[in-house]
Motif scaffolding. Structure first.
Motif, mmCIF file in Angstrom:
data_model
loop_
_atom_site.group_PDB
_atom_site.id
_atom_site.type_symbol
_atom_site.label_atom_id
_atom_site.label_comp_id
_atom_site.label_asym_id
_atom_site.label_seq_id
_atom_site.Cartn_x
_atom_site.Cartn_y
_atom_site.Cartn_z
ATOM 1 N N PRO A 255 22.173 33.807 34.301
ATOM 2 C CA PRO A 255 23.373 34.327 34.968
ATOM 3 C C PRO A 255 24.418 33.232 35.161
ATOM 4 N N ARG A 256 25.637 33.666 35.328
ATOM 5 C CA ARG A 256 26.734 32.737 35.573
ATOM 6 C C ARG A 256 27.337 33.015 36.940
ATOM 7 N N ARG A 257 27.505 31.980 37.707
ATOM 8 C CA ARG A 257 28.099 32.157 39.034
ATOM 9 C C ARG A 257 29.573 32.511 38.911
ATOM 10 N N PRO A 258 30.086 33.293 39.861
ATOM 11 C CA PRO A 258 31.532 33.547 39.866
ATOM 12 C C PRO A 258 32.317 32.247 39.998
ATOM 13 N N ARG A 259 33.534 32.262 39.509
ATOM 14 C CA ARG A 259 34.377 31.075 39.592
ATOM 15 C C ARG A 259 34.717 30.743 41.043
ATOM 16 N N PHE A 260 34.596 29.465 41.403
ATOM 17 C CA PHE A 260 34.971 29.017 42.744
ATOM 18 C C PHE A 260 36.488 28.865 42.793
ATOM 19 N N LEU A 261 37.095 29.409 43.852
ATOM 20 C CA LEU A 261 38.553 29.402 43.993
ATOM 21 C C LEU A 261 38.936 28.430 45.106
ATOM 22 N N PRO A 262 39.262 27.184 44.758
ATOM 23 C CA PRO A 262 39.534 26.171 45.793
ATOM 24 C C PRO A 262 40.705 26.525 46.699
ATOM 25 N N GLU A 263 41.702 27.261 46.152
ATOM 26 C CA GLU A 263 42.848 27.610 46.990
ATOM 27 C C GLU A 263 42.435 28.502 48.160
ATOM 28 N N ARG A 264 41.452 29.365 47.952
ATOM 29 C CA ARG A 264 40.956 30.205 49.053
ATOM 30 C C ARG A 264 40.210 29.350 50.074
ATOM 31 N N ALA A 265 39.397 28.432 49.567
ATOM 32 C CA ALA A 265 38.660 27.550 50.484
ATOM 33 C C ALA A 265 39.630 26.711 51.312
ATOM 34 N N GLN A 266 40.688 26.231 50.713
ATOM 35 C CA GLN A 266 41.674 25.434 51.446
ATOM 36 C C GLN A 266 42.403 26.283 52.486
ATOM 37 N N ALA A 267 42.730 27.518 52.097
ATOM 38 C CA ALA A 267 43.413 28.410 53.042
ATOM 39 C C ALA A 267 42.547 28.715 54.245
ATOM 40 N N LEU A 268 41.214 28.721 54.055
ATOM 41 C CA LEU A 268 40.280 28.980 55.152
ATOM 42 C C LEU A 268 39.853 27.693 55.846
ATOM 43 N N GLN A 269 40.465 26.562 55.428
ATOM 44 C CA GLN A 269 40.206 25.253 56.030
ATOM 45 C C GLN A 269 38.730 24.846 55.952
ATOM 46 N N VAL A 270 38.117 25.166 54.806
ATOM 47 C CA VAL A 270 36.736 24.770 54.582
ATOM 48 C C VAL A 270 36.722 23.314 54.096
ATOM 49 N N PRO A 271 36.013 22.424 54.772
ATOM 50 C CA PRO A 271 35.938 21.033 54.300
ATOM 51 C C PRO A 271 35.368 20.967 52.878
#
Length: 306
Positions: free
Chosen positions: A150-166
């Motif tokens: 299986p292939r993992r879904p693409r990680f979207l860094p812009e969403r992580a940044q918007a949610l202030q995830v370190p």
């Protein structure tokens, strides 16, 4: 990605240049052997694949041309100093068969775990590969196998940044685990894109076509399927003995929308399978003959096209 190496393409008896049914699949450093006809360990030695890495054996059924090479493989594993467990899958009866074979190789430096299959079966293996088994129609209990990475879904860094995830927690989310950010829980679905297609190979041999097979092997990158007989006139013999002819294997590939098809498990009477290849290609253009040691690396679609 998946590495695939076809070790043997013969049915019933080995012939010069045609070893009996056997296939290698490699994923994340772990090798899986599907079927183990007489002389499999000899054919294997023509490759650069390591015996030591063999962690799993999947036997389709208990006819001799698919299992008689097992003592030699176990000895080759021991000689390669394998210490980790080896798991063997197959229909009911493989535990008793293995007990008889162990008379020939009574002392092994690794434990053997046996899984006897009764019906449909699915498991995610330790190397991340998804393994599935389907009962098929032969004169004895028999299984088709599918391996999907299986292939993992693409990680979207812009969403992580918007949610202030370190950034230090991004990998945890990529691996499918939620993280705590302040008083809020961030879930992988919050920062991952749409599901992506994995990569897969299916091994189907010693069976008549069944209603379940097209969906079981649907959209595989590589379908390795028996073509016991090439001549359409041999269809009555194939029906009687629980096998397929070339055109039936090609029709299965077309129905399943497979990416490519390798024909294998040729009858000893089929001296020139290449003569009948165009008949199969009329049904499914991406059909090729399996030949010993034919090897391919299956990659995710965007990687394969780049």
């Amino acid at each position: 990605m998946l590495d695939v190496c076809l070790l043997g393409t013969g049915g019933m008896m080995p012939l010069p240049g045609r070893w009996l049914s056997s296939l290698l699949v490699r994923c994340n450093g772990v090798v899986i052997l599907c079927d183990c006809g007489e002389g499999t360990q000899i054919s294997w030695r023509y490759t650069n694949w390591s015996f030591h890495d063999l962690g799993m054996i999947a036997l389709t059924h208990l006819h001799a041309d698919h299992v008689a090479g097992l003592p030699g493989i176990l000895f080759s594993l021991a000689y390669a100093d394998r210490r980790e467990p080896v798991r063997i899958y197959g229909p009911r009866g493989i535990a008793a068969l293995l007990a008889h074979f162990r008379v020939l190789v009574p002392v092994l430096p690794f434990p053997i775990e046996v899984v006897e299959l009764d019906g449909r079966y699915e498991e995610t293996l330790p190397n991340g590969l998804h393994f599935a088994a389907l009962p098929v129609h032969h004169r004895v209990p028999c299984f088709a196998y599918r391996f999907t990475y299986p292939r993992r879904p693409r990680f979207l860094p812009e969403r992580a940044q918007a949610l202030q995830v370190p950034v230090t927690l991004w990998r945890v989310l990529q691996q499918g685990q939620p993280v705590q950010v302040g008083e809020r829980v961030v879930y992988p679905s919050d920062v991952l894109g749409e599901p992506r297609r994995g990569v897969s190979v299916a091994f189907v041999t010693d069976t008549r076509p069944t209603p379940e097979l097209p969906s079981f092997v649907h959209d595989v990158d590589l379908l390795i399927c028996e073509g016991m007989y090439g001549n359409p006139a041999d269809l009555p013999r194939a029906v009687e003995r629980g096998h397929m002819i070339f055109t039936e294997a090609a029709q299965l590939a077309a129905q399943a929308q497979a990416r490519q098809l390798w024909l294998t498990h040729f009858s000893p009477a089929l001296q020139n399978p290449e003569f009948w290849l165009p008949v199969a290609q009329q049904q499914f253009a991406a059909t090729a003959l399996g030949v010993p040691h034919r090897t391919v690396t299956l990659r995710f679609l965007d990687e394969a096209s780049s």
